[in-house]
Design a protein around this motif. Structure first.
Motif, short mmCIF file in Angstrom:
data_model
loop_
_atom_site.label_atom_id
_atom_site.label_comp_id
_atom_site.label_asym_id
_atom_site.label_seq_id
_atom_site.Cartn_x
_atom_site.Cartn_y
_atom_site.Cartn_z
N VAL A 1 0.83 -1.21 0.00
CA VAL A 1 0.00 0.00 0.00
C VAL A 1 0.86 1.26 0.00
CG1 VAL A 1 -1.85 1.30 1.11
CG2 VAL A 1 -1.90 -1.22 1.14
N ILE B 1 -3.18 6.87 -3.84
CA ILE B 1 -2.62 5.67 -3.22
C ILE B 1 -3.48 4.47 -3.58
CG2 ILE B 1 -3.89 5.98 -1.04
CD1 ILE B 1 -1.37 4.90 0.40
N THR B 2 -2.85 3.34 -3.85
CA THR B 2 -3.56 2.11 -4.19
C THR B 2 -3.76 1.28 -2.93
OG1 THR B 2 -2.64 2.10 -6.42
CG2 THR B 2 -3.54 0.03 -5.61
N PHE B 3 -5.00 1.15 -2.51
CA PHE B 3 -5.30 0.42 -1.27
C PHE B 3 -5.24 -1.09 -1.47
CE2 PHE B 3 -7.77 4.44 -1.02
CZ PHE B 3 -7.09 5.01 0.04
N ILE B 4 -5.72 -1.55 -2.61
CA ILE B 4 -5.71 -2.98 -2.91
C ILE B 4 -5.20 -3.17 -4.33
CG2 ILE B 4 -7.11 -5.07 -3.14
CD1 ILE B 4 -9.12 -3.85 -1.21
N THR C 1 -7.87 2.33 -6.10
CA THR C 1 -7.00 3.49 -5.90
C THR C 1 -7.84 4.69 -5.48
OG1 THR C 1 -5.41 2.72 -7.57
CG2 THR C 1 -5.37 5.06 -7.01
N VAL D 1 -12.35 7.75 -6.36
CA VAL D 1 -11.89 6.36 -6.24
C VAL D 1 -11.93 5.73 -7.62
CG1 VAL D 1 -12.35 4.08 -5.26
CG2 VAL D 1 -12.72 6.13 -3.87
#
Length: 461
Positions: A196, A239-242, A250, A289
Protein backbone atom coordinates in the motif's frame (compact mmCIF):
# COMPACT_ATOMS: atom_id res chain seq x y z
CA UNK A 1 -18.32 23.17 -49.72
CA UNK A 2 -15.44 20.77 -49.43
CA UNK A 3 -16.71 17.44 -48.33
CA UNK A 4 -14.98 14.10 -48.21
CA UNK A 5 -17.25 11.10 -48.90
CA UNK A 6 -15.20 7.94 -49.09
CA UNK A 7 -16.98 4.94 -50.66
CA UNK A 8 -14.58 2.12 -49.88
CA UNK A 9 -15.05 -1.09 -51.90
CA UNK A 10 -12.18 -3.31 -50.71
CA UNK A 11 -9.94 -3.64 -47.63
CA UNK A 12 -7.20 -6.09 -46.66
CA UNK A 13 -6.46 -6.94 -43.02
CA UNK A 14 -3.37 -8.88 -41.93
CA UNK A 15 -2.94 -9.75 -38.25
CA UNK A 16 0.26 -11.08 -36.68
CA UNK A 17 2.03 -11.14 -33.33
CA UNK A 18 0.83 -11.34 -29.77
CA UNK A 19 2.58 -10.09 -26.64
CA UNK A 20 1.07 -9.50 -23.22
CA UNK A 21 1.91 -6.12 -21.67
CA UNK A 22 3.64 -6.24 -18.31
CA UNK A 23 1.61 -4.65 -15.54
CA UNK A 24 2.86 -2.87 -12.46
CA UNK A 25 -0.28 -1.30 -10.98
CA UNK A 26 -3.39 -1.75 -13.11
CA UNK A 27 -4.61 1.57 -14.56
CA UNK A 28 -2.54 3.34 -11.92
CA UNK A 29 -3.45 7.00 -11.67
CA UNK A 30 -5.09 7.80 -14.98
CA UNK A 31 -8.44 7.53 -16.73
CA UNK A 32 -7.79 5.90 -20.08
CA UNK A 33 -9.34 2.59 -19.14
CA UNK A 34 -11.12 1.88 -22.43
CA UNK A 35 -7.89 2.10 -24.39
CA UNK A 36 -6.28 -0.36 -21.97
CA UNK A 37 -9.18 -2.82 -21.86
CA UNK A 38 -9.67 -2.77 -25.62
CA UNK A 39 -6.00 -3.44 -26.35
CA UNK A 40 -4.80 -6.06 -23.84
CA UNK A 41 -2.45 -7.56 -26.44
CA UNK A 42 -0.09 -6.14 -29.05
CA UNK A 43 -1.39 -7.03 -32.53
CA UNK A 44 0.14 -6.15 -35.89
CA UNK A 45 -2.39 -5.04 -38.48
CA UNK A 46 -2.33 -4.05 -42.15
CA UNK A 47 -5.29 -2.22 -43.65
CA UNK A 48 -5.63 -1.20 -47.29
CA UNK A 49 -8.79 0.66 -48.38
CA UNK A 50 -9.31 1.04 -52.14
CA UNK A 51 -11.78 3.85 -52.65
CA UNK A 52 -13.47 6.52 -54.74
CA UNK A 53 -13.59 9.96 -53.14
CA UNK A 54 -15.35 13.23 -53.89
CA UNK A 55 -13.35 16.18 -52.55
CA UNK A 56 -14.34 19.80 -53.14
CA UNK A 57 -16.64 18.87 -56.01
CA UNK A 58 -13.94 16.85 -57.82
CA UNK A 59 -13.67 13.08 -58.21
CA UNK A 60 -10.70 11.06 -57.02
CA UNK A 61 -9.77 7.40 -57.01
CA UNK A 62 -7.04 5.60 -55.15
CA UNK A 63 -6.22 3.91 -51.88
CA UNK A 64 -5.39 4.52 -48.24
CA UNK A 65 -2.91 2.19 -46.55
CA UNK A 66 -2.82 2.01 -42.74
CA UNK A 67 -0.40 -0.67 -41.49
CA UNK A 68 0.21 -1.01 -37.74
CA UNK A 69 3.24 -2.98 -36.57
CA UNK A 70 3.65 -4.10 -32.96
CA UNK A 71 6.87 -5.89 -32.09
CA UNK A 72 7.29 -6.34 -28.36
CA UNK A 73 7.10 -2.94 -26.71
CA UNK A 74 7.50 -1.11 -30.02
CA UNK A 75 4.50 -0.07 -32.10
CA UNK A 76 4.36 1.89 -35.37
CA UNK A 77 1.26 3.02 -37.28
CA UNK A 78 1.21 4.53 -40.78
CA UNK A 79 -1.46 6.37 -42.78
CA UNK A 80 -0.66 6.72 -46.49
CA UNK A 81 -3.41 8.19 -48.73
CA UNK A 82 -2.86 7.92 -52.50
CA UNK A 83 -5.72 9.59 -54.42
CA UNK A 84 -5.56 10.82 -58.02
CA UNK A 85 -7.86 13.36 -59.63
CA UNK A 86 -9.86 11.48 -62.30
CA UNK A 87 -9.79 14.50 -64.65
CA UNK A 88 -6.33 16.01 -64.21
CA UNK A 89 -4.49 12.96 -62.91
CA UNK A 90 -2.90 15.03 -60.14
CA UNK A 91 -2.14 13.50 -56.75
CA UNK A 92 -4.31 14.78 -53.88
CA UNK A 93 -1.90 16.30 -51.36
CA UNK A 94 -3.97 18.68 -49.19
CA UNK A 95 -3.61 16.39 -46.17
CA UNK A 96 0.13 17.17 -46.08
CA UNK A 97 -0.01 20.94 -46.46
CA UNK A 98 0.88 23.20 -43.51
CA UNK A 99 1.97 22.14 -40.05
CA UNK A 100 3.67 18.77 -39.72
CA UNK A 101 3.19 18.03 -43.41
CA UNK A 102 4.76 14.75 -44.54
CA UNK A 103 5.00 13.56 -40.92
CA UNK A 104 1.27 12.81 -41.15
CA UNK A 105 2.24 9.66 -43.02
CA UNK A 106 3.07 8.23 -39.59
CA UNK A 107 -0.02 7.83 -37.39
CA UNK A 108 2.13 7.04 -34.38
CA UNK A 109 5.35 5.51 -33.10
CA UNK A 110 5.15 3.98 -29.63
CA UNK A 111 7.44 2.37 -27.11
CA UNK A 112 6.02 0.73 -23.97
CA UNK A 113 2.58 1.03 -22.37
CA UNK A 114 1.63 4.03 -20.27
CA UNK A 115 1.48 3.32 -16.51
CA UNK A 116 2.58 -0.27 -17.14
CA UNK A 117 6.20 0.07 -18.30
CA UNK A 118 8.95 2.26 -16.79
CA UNK A 119 9.44 3.90 -20.18
CA UNK A 120 6.55 4.97 -22.41
CA UNK A 121 6.65 7.35 -25.35
CA UNK A 122 4.25 7.84 -28.26
CA UNK A 123 4.72 10.22 -31.19
CA UNK A 124 1.93 10.98 -33.64
CA UNK A 125 -1.85 11.18 -33.35
CA UNK A 126 -2.96 11.31 -29.69
CA UNK A 127 -6.29 10.09 -28.38
CA UNK A 128 -7.76 9.65 -24.89
CA UNK A 129 -4.81 11.35 -23.20
CA UNK A 130 -4.78 12.36 -19.54
CA UNK A 131 -2.36 14.02 -17.13
CA UNK A 132 -2.13 12.69 -13.59
CA UNK A 133 -5.64 12.05 -12.28
CA UNK A 134 -7.28 14.12 -15.03
CA UNK A 135 -8.34 17.25 -13.16
CA UNK A 136 -7.16 19.59 -15.95
CA UNK A 137 -6.43 17.35 -18.93
CA UNK A 138 -8.53 14.22 -19.49
CA UNK A 139 -9.73 12.30 -22.59
CA UNK A 140 -7.76 14.80 -24.70
CA UNK A 141 -7.52 14.37 -28.51
CA UNK A 142 -5.03 16.38 -30.54
CA UNK A 143 -6.66 15.70 -33.96
CA UNK A 144 -10.40 16.41 -34.25
CA UNK A 145 -10.10 16.65 -38.04
CA UNK A 146 -9.66 13.49 -40.11
CA UNK A 147 -7.99 15.45 -42.92
CA UNK A 148 -5.57 17.47 -40.82
CA UNK A 149 -4.12 14.99 -38.35
CA UNK A 150 -1.60 16.47 -35.94
CA UNK A 151 1.71 15.01 -34.82
CA UNK A 152 2.33 15.28 -31.09
CA UNK A 153 4.10 13.36 -28.33
CA UNK A 154 2.94 11.69 -25.11
CA UNK A 155 5.38 10.20 -22.59
CA UNK A 156 5.80 8.76 -19.11
CA UNK A 157 9.22 7.89 -17.63
CA UNK A 158 9.81 6.25 -14.23
CA UNK A 159 13.19 5.83 -12.53
CA UNK A 160 13.66 3.01 -10.01
CA UNK A 161 9.94 3.09 -9.11
CA UNK A 162 10.44 6.34 -7.12
CA UNK A 163 10.47 9.39 -9.40
CA UNK A 164 8.90 9.98 -12.76
CA UNK A 165 7.70 12.51 -15.27
CA UNK A 166 4.75 12.38 -17.65
CA UNK A 167 3.41 14.84 -20.18
CA UNK A 168 2.57 15.64 -23.77
CA UNK A 169 3.05 18.18 -26.52
CA UNK A 170 0.11 18.48 -28.89
CA UNK A 171 1.48 19.52 -32.28
CA UNK A 172 4.95 19.77 -33.82
CA UNK A 173 4.03 22.83 -35.87
CA UNK A 174 6.76 25.49 -36.08
CA UNK A 175 4.23 28.34 -36.29
CA UNK A 176 3.86 28.47 -32.49
CA UNK A 177 4.40 26.78 -29.14
CA UNK A 178 1.30 24.63 -28.82
CA UNK A 179 -0.36 22.73 -25.96
CA UNK A 180 2.33 21.65 -23.52
CA UNK A 181 1.63 19.57 -20.40
CA UNK A 182 4.06 18.16 -17.87
CA UNK A 183 3.71 16.41 -14.51
CA UNK A 184 6.75 15.40 -12.47
CA UNK A 185 5.76 12.97 -9.72
CA UNK A 186 7.31 11.03 -6.88
CA UNK A 187 6.49 7.80 -5.07
CA UNK A 188 8.59 8.28 -1.93
CA UNK A 189 8.17 4.66 -0.84
CA UNK A 190 8.09 3.14 -4.31
CA UNK A 191 11.23 1.06 -3.86
CA UNK A 192 10.49 0.06 -0.26
CA UNK A 193 8.33 -2.96 -0.99
CA UNK A 194 5.91 -1.92 1.78
CA UNK A 195 2.35 -2.90 0.73
CA UNK A 196 0.00 0.00 0.00
CA UNK A 197 2.51 2.64 1.12
CA UNK A 198 4.78 1.95 -1.85
CA UNK A 199 2.03 3.16 -4.19
CA UNK A 200 1.68 6.62 -2.59
CA UNK A 201 2.02 9.13 -5.41
CA UNK A 202 2.45 12.95 -5.44
CA UNK A 203 2.46 15.01 -8.62
CA UNK A 204 2.62 18.65 -9.74
CA UNK A 205 1.11 19.62 -13.12
CA UNK A 206 1.75 22.53 -15.44
CA UNK A 207 -0.10 23.15 -18.71
CA UNK A 208 0.27 25.98 -21.19
CA UNK A 209 -0.97 26.69 -24.70
CA UNK A 210 0.19 29.50 -26.98
CA UNK A 211 -1.31 28.07 -30.15
CA UNK A 212 -0.93 30.53 -33.03
CA UNK A 213 -1.07 27.98 -35.84
CA UNK A 214 -3.03 29.02 -38.88
CA UNK A 215 -5.60 26.27 -39.31
CA UNK A 216 -7.69 27.69 -42.18
CA UNK A 217 -5.14 29.45 -44.39
CA UNK A 218 -6.12 33.04 -43.46
CA UNK A 219 -6.25 35.32 -40.40
CA UNK A 220 -9.56 33.85 -39.26
CA UNK A 221 -7.83 30.54 -38.66
CA UNK A 222 -5.81 31.72 -35.66
CA UNK A 223 -7.07 31.26 -32.10
CA UNK A 224 -7.70 34.93 -31.35
CA UNK A 225 -7.93 34.76 -27.55
CA UNK A 226 -4.71 32.79 -27.16
CA UNK A 227 -2.45 35.68 -28.17
CA UNK A 228 -0.78 35.58 -24.73
CA UNK A 229 -1.53 31.95 -24.05
CA UNK A 230 -3.37 30.04 -21.32
CA UNK A 231 -1.74 28.57 -18.22
CA UNK A 232 -2.91 26.05 -15.63
CA UNK A 233 -1.39 24.45 -12.53
CA UNK A 234 -2.30 21.45 -10.44
CA UNK A 235 -1.35 19.22 -7.51
CA UNK A 236 -2.56 15.68 -6.97
CA UNK A 237 -1.90 12.62 -4.88
CA UNK A 238 -3.14 9.04 -4.82
CA UNK A 239 -2.62 5.67 -3.22
CA UNK A 240 -3.56 2.11 -4.19
CA UNK A 241 -5.30 0.42 -1.27
CA UNK A 242 -5.71 -2.98 -2.91
CA UNK A 243 -3.73 -4.38 -5.83
CA UNK A 244 -4.41 -8.06 -6.49
CA UNK A 245 -5.16 -10.26 -9.47
CA UNK A 246 -8.85 -9.92 -8.65
CA UNK A 247 -9.34 -6.28 -7.65
CA UNK A 248 -7.47 -2.99 -7.68
CA UNK A 249 -8.69 0.08 -5.77
CA UNK A 250 -7.00 3.49 -5.90
CA UNK A 251 -8.02 6.64 -4.04
CA UNK A 252 -6.90 10.11 -5.08
CA UNK A 253 -7.43 13.83 -4.63
CA UNK A 254 -6.42 16.84 -6.69
CA UNK A 255 -6.42 20.64 -6.75
CA UNK A 256 -5.97 22.78 -9.88
CA UNK A 257 -6.05 26.39 -11.05
CA UNK A 258 -6.75 28.02 -14.41
CA UNK A 259 -5.06 31.42 -14.46
CA UNK A 260 -6.74 34.49 -15.91
CA UNK A 261 -6.11 34.70 -19.65
CA UNK A 262 -4.53 38.09 -20.32
CA UNK A 263 -5.46 38.74 -23.92
CA UNK A 264 -6.27 42.17 -25.37
CA UNK A 265 -8.70 40.61 -27.83
CA UNK A 266 -10.46 38.74 -25.00
CA UNK A 267 -10.70 41.98 -22.97
CA UNK A 268 -12.31 43.73 -25.95
CA UNK A 269 -14.72 40.82 -26.37
CA UNK A 270 -15.70 41.05 -22.70
CA UNK A 271 -16.33 44.78 -23.14
CA UNK A 272 -18.68 44.11 -26.03
CA UNK A 273 -20.26 41.02 -24.45
CA UNK A 274 -19.71 41.21 -20.69
CA UNK A 275 -19.36 37.89 -18.84
CA UNK A 276 -21.99 36.98 -16.26
CA UNK A 277 -19.54 37.73 -13.43
CA UNK A 278 -16.13 39.34 -12.99
CA UNK A 279 -13.62 37.33 -14.98
CA UNK A 280 -10.51 36.07 -13.19
CA UNK A 281 -8.62 32.93 -12.26
CA UNK A 282 -10.62 29.81 -11.45
CA UNK A 283 -9.93 26.94 -9.05
CA UNK A 284 -11.19 23.41 -8.67
CA UNK A 285 -10.66 20.32 -6.57
CA UNK A 286 -11.89 16.76 -6.40
CA UNK A 287 -11.68 13.50 -4.51
CA UNK A 288 -12.36 10.11 -6.04
CA UNK A 289 -11.89 6.36 -6.24
CA UNK A 290 -10.81 4.23 -9.19
CA UNK A 291 -11.59 0.50 -9.02
CA UNK A 292 -10.75 -2.41 -11.32
CA UNK A 293 -12.05 -5.97 -11.09
CA UNK A 294 -10.92 -9.08 -12.93
CA UNK A 295 -13.09 -12.22 -12.60
CA UNK A 296 -11.73 -15.65 -13.59
CA UNK A 297 -8.85 -14.59 -15.74
CA UNK A 298 -10.22 -12.30 -18.45
CA UNK A 299 -13.78 -13.67 -18.41
CA UNK A 300 -15.11 -10.39 -16.99
CA UNK A 301 -13.19 -7.19 -16.32
CA UNK A 302 -14.57 -3.95 -14.96
CA UNK A 303 -13.07 -0.50 -14.51
CA UNK A 304 -15.02 2.21 -12.69
CA UNK A 305 -14.25 5.68 -11.45
CA UNK A 306 -16.34 8.07 -9.37
CA UNK A 307 -15.23 11.54 -8.37
CA UNK A 308 -16.76 14.43 -6.46
CA UNK A 309 -15.87 17.87 -7.82
CA UNK A 310 -15.97 21.40 -6.42
CA UNK A 311 -15.02 24.39 -8.55
CA UNK A 312 -15.18 28.18 -8.42
CA UNK A 313 -16.30 30.81 -10.92
CA UNK A 314 -14.30 30.92 -14.17
CA UNK A 315 -13.28 27.26 -13.94
CA UNK A 316 -14.32 24.22 -15.96
CA UNK A 317 -13.12 20.77 -14.83
CA UNK A 318 -11.13 18.83 -17.41
CA UNK A 319 -10.80 22.02 -19.44
CA UNK A 320 -8.39 20.34 -21.88
CA UNK A 321 -10.64 17.53 -23.16
CA UNK A 322 -11.71 15.79 -26.38
CA UNK A 323 -13.32 19.01 -27.68
CA UNK A 324 -10.65 21.52 -26.69
CA UNK A 325 -8.88 21.45 -30.08
CA UNK A 326 -12.12 22.02 -32.03
CA UNK A 327 -12.60 25.63 -30.91
CA UNK A 328 -10.25 26.96 -28.25
CA UNK A 329 -11.72 30.46 -28.36
CA UNK A 330 -15.16 29.08 -27.50
CA UNK A 331 -13.72 27.18 -24.53
CA UNK A 332 -12.05 30.36 -23.28
CA UNK A 333 -15.24 32.42 -23.65
CA UNK A 334 -17.10 29.77 -21.64
CA UNK A 335 -14.81 30.42 -18.67
CA UNK A 336 -16.23 33.93 -18.34
CA UNK A 337 -19.73 32.53 -17.74
CA UNK A 338 -18.75 29.45 -15.69
CA UNK A 339 -20.23 29.70 -12.20
CA UNK A 340 -19.27 28.24 -8.84
CA UNK A 341 -20.53 24.65 -8.98
CA UNK A 342 -20.28 21.16 -7.62
CA UNK A 343 -20.58 18.02 -9.67
CA UNK A 344 -19.69 14.40 -10.32
CA UNK A 345 -17.40 12.74 -12.81
CA UNK A 346 -17.95 9.05 -13.41
CA UNK A 347 -16.71 6.44 -15.84
CA UNK A 348 -17.47 2.76 -16.32
CA UNK A 349 -15.91 0.25 -18.71
CA UNK A 350 -16.62 -3.47 -18.88
CA UNK A 351 -15.04 -6.31 -20.86
CA UNK A 352 -16.57 -9.78 -21.36
CA UNK A 353 -14.09 -12.48 -22.41
CA UNK A 354 -12.11 -9.74 -24.17
CA UNK A 355 -14.71 -9.96 -26.98
CA UNK A 356 -17.27 -7.34 -25.94
CA UNK A 357 -16.08 -4.04 -24.51
CA UNK A 358 -18.49 -1.26 -23.58
CA UNK A 359 -17.91 1.89 -21.57
CA UNK A 360 -18.40 5.59 -21.16
CA UNK A 361 -17.91 8.58 -18.96
CA UNK A 362 -19.97 11.56 -17.86
CA UNK A 363 -18.98 14.92 -16.42
CA UNK A 364 -22.16 16.09 -14.69
CA UNK A 365 -22.55 19.34 -12.72
CA UNK A 366 -25.18 19.28 -9.95
CA UNK A 367 -27.21 21.85 -11.88
CA UNK A 368 -26.63 21.54 -15.62
CA UNK A 369 -26.94 24.84 -17.50
CA UNK A 370 -25.50 26.68 -20.49
CA UNK A 371 -22.84 28.14 -18.19
CA UNK A 372 -21.98 24.71 -16.76
CA UNK A 373 -22.85 22.04 -19.36
CA UNK A 374 -22.28 18.30 -19.15
CA UNK A 375 -19.91 16.23 -21.30
CA UNK A 376 -20.52 12.62 -22.33
CA UNK A 377 -18.43 9.95 -24.03
CA UNK A 378 -19.40 6.40 -25.08
CA UNK A 379 -17.27 3.54 -26.43
CA UNK A 380 -18.14 0.12 -27.85
CA UNK A 381 -15.95 -2.57 -29.34
CA UNK A 382 -16.49 -6.23 -30.23
CA UNK A 383 -13.81 -8.68 -31.34
CA UNK A 384 -15.19 -11.54 -33.43
CA UNK A 385 -18.46 -11.61 -31.51
CA UNK A 386 -20.13 -15.00 -32.13
CA UNK A 387 -17.44 -15.43 -34.84
CA UNK A 388 -19.61 -13.36 -37.22
CA UNK A 389 -20.31 -9.82 -36.02
CA UNK A 390 -17.89 -6.91 -35.60
CA UNK A 391 -19.12 -3.66 -34.06
CA UNK A 392 -17.04 -0.65 -32.99
CA UNK A 393 -18.12 2.80 -31.90
CA UNK A 394 -16.80 5.98 -30.34
CA UNK A 395 -19.01 8.96 -29.53
CA UNK A 396 -18.39 12.12 -27.55
CA UNK A 397 -20.71 15.07 -26.93
CA UNK A 398 -19.75 18.38 -25.29
CA UNK A 399 -21.75 21.42 -24.12
CA UNK A 400 -24.67 19.16 -23.25
CA UNK A 401 -27.51 21.06 -21.54
CA UNK A 402 -30.58 19.04 -22.50
CA UNK A 403 -30.04 15.27 -22.27
CA UNK A 404 -32.72 14.86 -24.90
CA UNK A 405 -30.07 16.18 -27.32
CA UNK A 406 -27.41 13.73 -26.15
CA UNK A 407 -27.43 11.83 -29.46
CA UNK A 408 -28.06 14.76 -31.78
CA UNK A 409 -25.05 15.07 -34.10
CA UNK A 410 -23.89 18.71 -34.25
CA UNK A 411 -20.80 20.91 -33.85
CA UNK A 412 -20.29 19.50 -30.36
CA UNK A 413 -20.15 15.86 -31.52
CA UNK A 414 -17.42 13.49 -32.68
CA UNK A 415 -18.24 9.92 -33.70
CA UNK A 416 -17.00 6.79 -35.44
CA UNK A 417 -19.37 3.84 -35.88
CA UNK A 418 -18.46 0.57 -37.63
CA UNK A 419 -20.63 -2.47 -38.44
CA UNK A 420 -19.27 -5.57 -40.18
CA UNK A 421 -20.38 -9.14 -40.85
CA UNK A 422 -18.05 -12.07 -41.54
CA UNK A 423 -19.36 -13.84 -44.64
CA UNK A 424 -16.66 -16.50 -44.26
CA UNK A 425 -13.55 -16.93 -42.11
CA UNK A 426 -11.58 -14.68 -44.51
CA UNK A 427 -14.23 -12.37 -46.01
CA UNK A 428 -16.20 -9.63 -44.24
CA UNK A 429 -18.43 -6.80 -45.37
CA UNK A 430 -19.40 -3.70 -43.47
CA UNK A 431 -19.79 0.06 -43.32
CA UNK A 432 -18.05 2.88 -41.42
CA UNK A 433 -19.82 6.08 -40.42
CA UNK A 434 -17.80 9.10 -39.28
CA UNK A 435 -18.94 12.41 -37.84
CA UNK A 436 -15.85 14.57 -37.76
CA UNK A 437 -14.49 17.92 -38.92
CA UNK A 438 -13.90 18.46 -42.64
CA UNK A 439 -12.34 21.37 -44.50
CA UNK A 440 -14.70 23.67 -46.45
CA UNK A 441 -14.29 25.83 -49.58
CA UNK A 442 -13.52 28.95 -47.52
CA UNK A 443 -10.79 27.12 -45.60
CA UNK A 444 -12.81 26.76 -42.41
CA UNK A 445 -13.67 23.47 -40.75
CA UNK A 446 -17.19 22.22 -40.25
CA UNK A 447 -18.70 19.21 -38.55
CA UNK A 448 -19.74 16.80 -41.28
CA UNK A 449 -20.20 13.10 -41.96
CA UNK A 450 -18.88 10.41 -44.26
CA UNK A 451 -20.10 6.88 -45.05
CA UNK A 452 -17.63 4.18 -46.10
CA UNK A 453 -19.01 0.75 -47.08
CA UNK A 454 -16.38 -1.93 -47.68
CA UNK A 455 -15.64 -5.58 -48.39
CA UNK A 456 -12.60 -6.99 -46.61
CA UNK A 457 -10.28 -9.97 -46.87
CA UNK A 458 -8.80 -10.99 -43.51
CA UNK A 459 -5.90 -13.32 -42.77
CA UNK A 460 -4.46 -14.25 -39.38
CA UNK A 461 -1.11 -15.95 -38.92
Amino acid sequence: MKKLLLLSIASIFLYAGNLKAQEDNLFYGFDNSFENLSNPDSISLFTGSFAFARIGGENYAGARFQPELNLGKVGVGFDLPIYFNLESGKLYSDEFKNGSGILRLISYVRYGRKKKDPVFIKVGQLRGESLGYGSLLNNYNNSPSFEKRKVGVSYDFRIKKVVGIEGLYSDFNLESFNLFAIRPYVRPFGASGIPVLKTLDFGISYISDKDRTNRFGDDTGINEFLSDGVKAYGFDMGITFINSNFINITGYTHFSKLTKIKSDSLARYHQAIPPTQRYGAGKGMGIGVNANMNVIGNFFRLNSRIERLWYSDNYLPQFFDAHYEINKDAKIVALGDAKNKQGIYGSLTASLMDKVLVGGNLLLPDNVSEETPATMQLNLKTKDLFDKIIIEGYYTKANLVDFGDAFEFDDNSLALIRFAYKISPIIATGVDYKWTWNKQDDGSFKADNSVMPYVALRFQF
